[in-house]
Design an enzyme around this catalytic site. Sequence first.
Site, mmCIF file in Angstrom:
data_model
loop_
_atom_site.group_PDB
_atom_site.id
_atom_site.type_symbol
_atom_site.label_atom_id
_atom_site.label_comp_id
_atom_site.label_asym_id
_atom_site.label_seq_id
_atom_site.Cartn_x
_atom_site.Cartn_y
_atom_site.Cartn_z
ATOM 1 N N CYS A 53 1.293 -1.428 0.174
ATOM 2 C CA CYS A 53 -0.144 -0.002 0.105
ATOM 3 C C CYS A 53 0.975 0.951 0.435
ATOM 4 O O CYS A 53 1.728 1.447 1.162
ATOM 5 C CB CYS A 53 -0.741 0.232 1.330
ATOM 6 S SG CYS A 53 -2.137 1.492 1.591
ATOM 7 N N GLN A 111 -2.550 9.937 15.264
ATOM 8 C CA GLN A 111 -2.888 10.136 13.749
ATOM 9 C C GLN A 111 -1.660 8.984 12.821
ATOM 10 O O GLN A 111 -1.037 8.489 13.470
ATOM 11 C CB GLN A 111 -2.337 11.737 13.715
ATOM 12 C CG GLN A 111 -3.090 12.969 14.312
ATOM 13 C CD GLN A 111 -4.349 12.342 13.393
ATOM 14 O OE1 GLN A 111 -4.623 12.151 12.807
ATOM 15 N NE2 GLN A 111 -5.611 13.833 14.072
ATOM 16 N N GLU A 115 -11.225 11.708 28.339
ATOM 17 C CA GLU A 115 -10.983 10.673 26.715
ATOM 18 C C GLU A 115 -12.022 9.650 27.375
ATOM 19 O O GLU A 115 -11.764 9.153 28.288
ATOM 20 C CB GLU A 115 -10.260 10.223 26.474
ATOM 21 C CG GLU A 115 -9.732 8.714 26.155
ATOM 22 C CD GLU A 115 -10.372 9.080 24.455
ATOM 23 O OE1 GLU A 115 -10.651 8.047 24.078
ATOM 24 O OE2 GLU A 115 -9.968 9.917 23.998
ATOM 25 N N ASP A 121 -11.821 16.826 19.659
ATOM 26 C CA ASP A 121 -11.038 16.340 17.919
ATOM 27 C C ASP A 121 -12.227 15.112 17.924
ATOM 28 O O ASP A 121 -11.262 14.313 18.461
ATOM 29 C CB ASP A 121 -9.866 16.130 18.968
ATOM 30 C CG ASP A 121 -8.843 14.958 17.074
ATOM 31 O OD1 ASP A 121 -9.668 15.237 15.838
ATOM 32 O OD2 ASP A 121 -7.783 14.768 17.283
ATOM 33 N N CYS A 173 -12.483 15.227 10.862
ATOM 34 C CA CYS A 173 -12.505 14.829 10.480
ATOM 35 C C CYS A 173 -13.089 13.815 9.138
ATOM 36 O O CYS A 173 -12.987 13.252 8.264
ATOM 37 C CB CYS A 173 -11.581 12.863 10.893
ATOM 38 S SG CYS A 173 -12.851 11.919 12.539
#
Length: 314
Positions: free
Chosen positions: A14, A138, A188, A242, A269
């Site tokens: 990939c 990320q 979180e 985020d 995103c």
Amino acid sequence: MIEAKNRVTEAADCPAAPEIFGRINSLLRDFFKRRRLSVYDEETGRGLLRHIYLRRGEVSREVLLTLVINGSSLPYADELSEELRRGFPEVVGFLLNENRENTNVVLGKKYITVYGRDYITDTLAGVRLTLSPAAFYQVNHGMAELLYKKALELAEPVGDEELLDLFCGAGSIGLSMAHAVRRVTGIEIVPEAVECAKKNARAGGIENAAFYLGDTADTARLLAAAEAERGEPIRPDICIIDPPRAGCDEELINFLGSLSPERIIYISCNTATLARDVARLAPYGYTPGAVTPFDLFPGTGHCEAVVRLTRSAK
């Protein structure tokens, strides 16, 4: 009516993935064929191997391999471990993740360490990080560096602000800004990620950051618990959010509106849910600035974006 089905196809390499991933995948593919081990079938719920999950530190070059299996053990695990050790010294840990659920969620809750560590280390935006398989990170390190730099620029801290970091993961964003603010509070929902965030703060000698486990929809209660622990009120001046692709739920939007931080830095995103949430925050007096895109997913239609929302003076 035509029913859509998943099809398995050969994918040796990939272009968007590290070259070592292709070589590890080739070894695994050959091993499973040689030992006649089964692959999971979503229609029947049978078969052993569900996913190959590889994570690599861009700076450390450490690799963590997790095989997601429909079971509690892997036949010939010792043999596979020996082949991995011999062929890939970069692999610092080999884990099994048990996922027997009839779901498209990749990871289950139970991990088994076959050998080595259950984490990798890396450095992002000047912060040394410990990263477990469940902790968000990320995938595009270079572009993430630029994204975090832009987020800090938009936040415009002067040194005495209280920063609230929601959906904080392993703490990478909040910790990268800790030097520029008075205090960081992160929230979180993934337990392993919160533990990583706490370890990352300790390892970096960052004493003005604290992280709490819970759903961001329950931010009010978590902040109240943090206030009781510190013995003083927490009134964020800057909020970093985020969220996943689904964006923020309405309860969180309403709480942010009542909290009234001066600036909200929204990293997204999914530009569709970003636009929706910006509109939801408008009645609370928040005006968006320019949206800056970052192509963290080259070759796809997806794009990360960051925008600052500023609260108008009352």
